[in-house]
Design a protein around this motif. Structure first.
Motif, PDB file in Angstrom:
ATOM      1  N   UNK A 348      37.841  35.626  41.946  1.00 35.24           N
ATOM      2  CA  UNK A 348      37.312  35.767  40.584  1.00 35.24           C
ATOM      3  C   UNK A 348      36.405  36.981  40.465  1.00 35.24           C
ATOM      4  N   UNK A 349      35.695  37.320  41.563  1.00 35.66           N
ATOM      5  CA  UNK A 349      34.782  38.465  41.469  1.00 35.66           C
ATOM      6  C   UNK A 349      35.539  39.802  41.404  1.00 35.66           C
ATOM      7  N   UNK A 350      36.857  39.741  41.611  1.00 34.57           N
ATOM      8  CA  UNK A 350      37.663  40.966  41.509  1.00 34.57           C
ATOM      9  C   UNK A 350      38.092  41.272  40.079  1.00 34.57           C
ATOM     10  N   UNK A 351      37.784  40.358  39.138  1.00 35.53           N
ATOM     11  CA  UNK A 351      38.360  40.526  37.803  1.00 35.53           C
ATOM     12  C   UNK A 351      37.307  40.335  36.719  1.00 35.53           C
ATOM     13  N   UNK A 352      37.410  41.118  35.620  1.00 42.41           N
ATOM     14  CA  UNK A 352      36.515  40.876  34.485  1.00 42.41           C
ATOM     15  C   UNK A 352      36.875  39.534  33.842  1.00 42.41           C
ATOM     16  N   UNK A 353      36.015  39.057  32.921  1.00 43.60           N
ATOM     17  CA  UNK A 353      36.169  37.695  32.403  1.00 43.60           C
ATOM     18  C   UNK A 353      37.551  37.397  31.818  1.00 43.60           C
ATOM     19  N   UNK A 422      24.560  44.556  45.673  1.00 44.67           N
ATOM     20  CA  UNK A 422      25.448  45.651  46.094  1.00 44.67           C
ATOM     21  C   UNK A 422      26.906  45.264  45.822  1.00 44.67           C
ATOM     22  N   UNK A 423      27.282  44.042  46.267  1.00 43.30           N
ATOM     23  CA  UNK A 423      28.675  43.645  46.059  1.00 43.30           C
ATOM     24  C   UNK A 423      28.991  43.543  44.560  1.00 43.30           C
ATOM     25  N   UNK A 424      28.003  43.124  43.768  1.00 46.28           N
ATOM     26  CA  UNK A 424      28.218  43.000  42.330  1.00 46.28           C
ATOM     27  C   UNK A 424      28.631  44.357  41.754  1.00 46.28           C
ATOM     28  N   UNK A 425      27.879  45.404  42.097  1.00 48.41           N
ATOM     29  CA  UNK A 425      28.216  46.729  41.563  1.00 48.41           C
ATOM     30  C   UNK A 425      29.496  47.266  42.190  1.00 48.41           C
ATOM     31  N   UNK A 426      29.706  46.949  43.464  1.00 49.48           N
ATOM     32  CA  UNK A 426      30.954  47.380  44.110  1.00 49.48           C
ATOM     33  C   UNK A 426      32.163  46.774  43.389  1.00 49.48           C
ATOM     34  N   UNK A 427      32.024  45.526  42.929  1.00 51.11           N
ATOM     35  CA  UNK A 427      33.129  44.907  42.170  1.00 51.11           C
ATOM     36  C   UNK A 427      33.410  45.692  40.903  1.00 51.11           C
ATOM     37  N   UNK A 428      32.333  46.156  40.258  1.00 51.79           N
ATOM     38  CA  UNK A 428      32.550  46.989  39.067  1.00 51.79           C
ATOM     39  C   UNK A 428      33.228  48.300  39.472  1.00 51.79           C
ATOM     40  N   UNK A 429      32.681  48.954  40.488  1.00 49.95           N
ATOM     41  CA  UNK A 429      33.176  50.284  40.849  1.00 49.95           C
ATOM     42  C   UNK A 429      34.646  50.264  41.271  1.00 49.95           C
ATOM     43  N   UNK A 430      35.027  49.205  41.979  1.00 55.91           N
ATOM     44  CA  UNK A 430      36.408  49.153  42.481  1.00 55.91           C
ATOM     45  C   UNK A 430      37.377  48.612  41.441  1.00 55.91           C
ATOM     46  N   UNK A 431      36.899  47.671  40.617  1.00 55.97           N
ATOM     47  CA  UNK A 431      37.848  46.909  39.804  1.00 55.97           C
ATOM     48  C   UNK A 431      37.401  46.680  38.357  1.00 55.97           C
ATOM     49  N   UNK A 432      36.276  47.233  37.961  1.00 58.00           N
ATOM     50  CA  UNK A 432      35.742  46.927  36.625  1.00 58.00           C
ATOM     51  C   UNK A 432      35.370  45.458  36.534  1.00 58.00           C
ATOM     52  N   UNK A 433      35.003  44.847  37.664  1.00 55.19           N
ATOM     53  CA  UNK A 433      34.780  43.396  37.720  1.00 55.19           C
ATOM     54  C   UNK A 433      33.321  43.085  38.026  1.00 55.19           C
ATOM     55  N   UNK A 442      29.594  28.875  34.762  1.00 51.61           N
ATOM     56  CA  UNK A 442      29.751  27.720  33.864  1.00 51.61           C
ATOM     57  C   UNK A 442      30.573  28.139  32.645  1.00 51.61           C
ATOM     58  N   UNK A 443      30.200  29.279  32.035  1.00 50.78           N
ATOM     59  CA  UNK A 443      30.879  29.723  30.808  1.00 50.78           C
ATOM     60  C   UNK A 443      32.338  30.101  31.092  1.00 50.78           C
ATOM     61  N   UNK A 444      32.562  30.829  32.190  1.00 55.64           N
ATOM     62  CA  UNK A 444      33.927  31.260  32.529  1.00 55.64           C
ATOM     63  C   UNK A 444      34.838  30.043  32.737  1.00 55.64           C
ATOM     64  N   UNK A 445      34.330  29.079  33.526  1.00 58.89           N
ATOM     65  CA  UNK A 445      35.154  27.911  33.851  1.00 58.89           C
ATOM     66  C   UNK A 445      35.449  27.094  32.589  1.00 58.89           C
ATOM     67  N   UNK A 446      34.424  26.879  31.766  1.00 56.77           N
ATOM     68  CA  UNK A 446      34.641  26.102  30.528  1.00 56.77           C
ATOM     69  C   UNK A 446      35.702  26.730  29.656  1.00 56.77           C
ATOM     70  N   UNK A 447      35.642  28.050  29.561  1.00 55.27           N
ATOM     71  CA  UNK A 447      36.587  28.772  28.703  1.00 55.27           C
ATOM     72  C   UNK A 447      38.013  28.673  29.211  1.00 55.27           C
ATOM     73  N   UNK A 448      38.186  28.229  30.453  1.00 51.77           N
ATOM     74  CA  UNK A 448      39.548  28.148  31.021  1.00 51.77           C
ATOM     75  C   UNK A 448      39.939  26.712  31.344  1.00 51.77           C
ATOM     76  N   UNK A 449      39.171  25.736  30.828  1.00 47.29           N
ATOM     77  CA  UNK A 449      39.554  24.330  30.996  1.00 47.29           C
ATOM     78  C   UNK A 449      39.075  23.686  32.293  1.00 47.29           C
ATOM     79  N   UNK A 450      38.019  24.238  32.897  1.00 49.26           N
ATOM     80  CA  UNK A 450      37.468  23.647  34.120  1.00 49.26           C
ATOM     81  C   UNK A 450      35.979  23.355  33.924  1.00 49.26           C
ATOM     82  N   UNK A 451      35.464  22.434  34.747  1.00 48.07           N
ATOM     83  CA  UNK A 451      34.045  22.082  34.670  1.00 48.07           C
ATOM     84  C   UNK A 451      33.433  22.232  36.075  1.00 48.07           C
ATOM     85  N   UNK A 452      32.338  22.977  36.137  1.00 47.28           N
ATOM     86  CA  UNK A 452      31.664  23.165  37.424  1.00 47.28           C
ATOM     87  C   UNK A 452      30.911  21.891  37.779  1.00 47.28           C
TER      88      UNK A 452
END
Ligand SMILES: C[S@@+](CC[C@H](N)C(=O)[O-])C[C@H]1O[C@@H](n2cnc3c(N)ncnc32)[C@H](O)[C@@H]1O
Length: 473
Positions: A348-353, A422-433, A442-452
């Motif tokens: 999931x950290x490889x992809x934008x929302x 560092x990894x957070x920004x690296x995800x952006x730099x490599x993948x826009x993620x 919580x918000x991402x999972x809810x929007x896709x039909x899952x509950x944390x």
């Protein structure tokens, strides 16, 4: 910020650390001796929460003291100049300096001797290694004479220099070489991408920093880019494996319980080489209660199968693991039995929302009411005292709330917890993620039909946490 308070914290935590080692009968590993990941003192450190906490406190307090006393302009210039460290690390690893120094033993080797293996400029190499030695990576034991230390030897690829030079295509074939592969990946693809962050941020039409830095078309992405070079793809696959903890059964997901009762099906989505599931299967031993499916892009699945046939052939022969080329943006294949667990490790950290939502929806469509989703990713904490804009949600999810670091340290442990940023920004730099906060998950999972439903946090504050979700019904 009070220096005496920081000093008191530092003194207490150093005393705690040394007492832990003394009571276990271990000496603290010396900075001057080579790293041995299997030595009792190193394994003791990783498995001991008191040592982990004391180490975090020492790093956070010492770093805060340095910032408090240093001239701010010097501090700024040093921070802005720190790009030389990855640049030099890449030189050292690509020229096999740790391995040359391992073979040179205690007397070390001159920059001239080290340079003779690759034909590079010896004077320049001496300056590169001196900058690293000044950062406690290698030791300069006489003018221009270097040896390994605990840090530099951690990127030893574990092969003879002769083998490395004669078969450069097999540089990363030893299991311990993942650390060097990771260093090179960070110091090459990640570092070069980061250098154009400001340019791409200011240009609304720009693609990701990686695509810009490597002159790739906007239709490409990190994964298609890596596939254009067998050397890059091979190094990346091995570099990813090293981010794995060694005891998957202790990371919070109840694998042992899952391996009882009826037969279960576990699908690792975007599994890479399948190293995470391999760790689970190996530690569960002879259990035949779980059938595993390793999914990834076609080229990676071929590598994963080879990896399993070499390292855990008995599970392959028994038919307990299947290798499935599968694009995770497409519908999951229909199956005769329901999936018990979908695993998404470092996906999931490889992809934008928007893209991450598509992946999660595909899994939700294929899930039964009992299917669990195990997400293994870093959970970013804000640097502020209040961790969430929705405290009531965080309170209701076991493991979501974190205690702040003791004052006057930054609540998020400052530099001691910096890896995730560092990894957070690296995800952006490599993948826009992006890596995500608890609120973000919580918000991402809810929007896709899952509950944390729960989080098992990484105690080191730098590695990944286990997040468990279930279908929203
Ligand atoms: C960061 S790696 C994580 C690999 C593995 N889960 C791990 O933890 O080591 C991301 C993985 O996603 C895979 N991947 C990328 N795009 C994909 C897609 N569209 N469908 C399936 N897998 C994909 C890559 O090939 C890569 O193996």
């Amino acid at each position: 910020m009070s220096l005496p308070d920081l000093l008191a914290l530092l003194t207490t935590s150093i005393n705690n650390l040394t007492a832990q080692y003394a009571s276990a009968g271990h000496a603290l590993p010396s900075l001057d001796t080579p790293y041995d990941s299997k030595s009792p003192a190193e394994t003791f450190r990783l498995g001991n929460p008191a040592v982990v906490d004391a180490t975090k406190e020492i790093i956070a307090a010492a770093s805060q003291i340095i910032v408090a006393v240093r001239d701010p302009v010097v501090g700024l210039f040093l921070s802005a100049h720190s790009f030389n460290v990855p640049a030099c690390l890449r030189v050292a690893s690509e020229l096999n300096v740790p391995e040359i120094l391992r073979e040179a033993r205690e007397q070390g080797a001159s920059a001239e001797k080290i340079a003779s293996y690759s034909g590079v400029d010896a004077g320049l190499l001496e300056r590169v290694l001196r900058l690293l030695a000044t950062h406690h990576i290698f030791r300069e034991i006489g003018p221009g004479i270097f040896t390994n230390n605990r840090v530099s030897s951690a990127m030893d690829k574990g092969k003879s220099v002769k083998d490395l030079l004669e078969r450069p295509g097999e540089r990363f074939s030893e299991p311990q070489s993942g650390r060097a592969a990771h260093v090179e990946f960070l110091a090459d693809e990640c570092f070069r991408s980061a250098s154009v962050l400001a340019d791409t941020m200011r240009d609304p039409k720009a693609s990701t920093p990686l695509l810009q830095a490597f002159n790739q078309p906007p239709t490409a992405n990190l994964f298609s880019f890596l596939e254009t070079s067998p050397a890059r793809l091979g190094r990346f696959s091995i570099a990813m494996d090293v981010t794995m903890t060694t005891n998957q059964l202790a990371d919070g997901y109840p694998w042992v319980n899952l391996a009882t009762g009826d037969k279960k099906l576990v699908v690792d989505v975007g599994a890479g080489m399948g190293g995470y599931i391999m760790g689970v299967a190996r530690q569960l031993g002879s259990s035949d209660k779980i059938e595993f499916v390793i999914q990834d892009r076609e080229k990676t699945v071929v590598k994963a199968r080879k990896n399993w046939e070499e390292h855990l052939p008995e599970v392959v022969t028994k038919g307990l693991v299947k290798f499935e080329p599968q694009d995770f943006f497409n519908a999951q294949p229909s199956r005769s039995a329901p999936v018990s667990v979908f695993v998404l490790r470092h996906i999931l950290h490889n992809w934008p929302n928007a893209k991450a939502t598509q992946i999660l929806r595909r899994l939700r469509d294929a899930a039964s009411a009992e299917t669990q989703l195990l997400i293994i990713d870093r959970v970013v904490r804000p640097a502020s005292l209040v961790e969430s804009a929705h405290p009531e949600i965080v309170e209701s999810i076991p493991g979501a709330k974190l205690a702040p670091a003791p004052a006057p340290l930054l609540p998020n442990w400052g530099v001691a917890g910096q890896m995730m940023y560092h990894y957070d920004l690296t995800m952006h730099n490599l993948l826009g993620a992006t890596e995500r906060t608890v609120d973000g998950f919580v918000a991402l999972l809810r929007g896709a039909g899952w509950e944390l439903v729960r989080i098992h946090r990484d105690p080191h504050a730098s590695q990944s946490s286990n997040l468990v979700a279930r279908p929203l019904l």
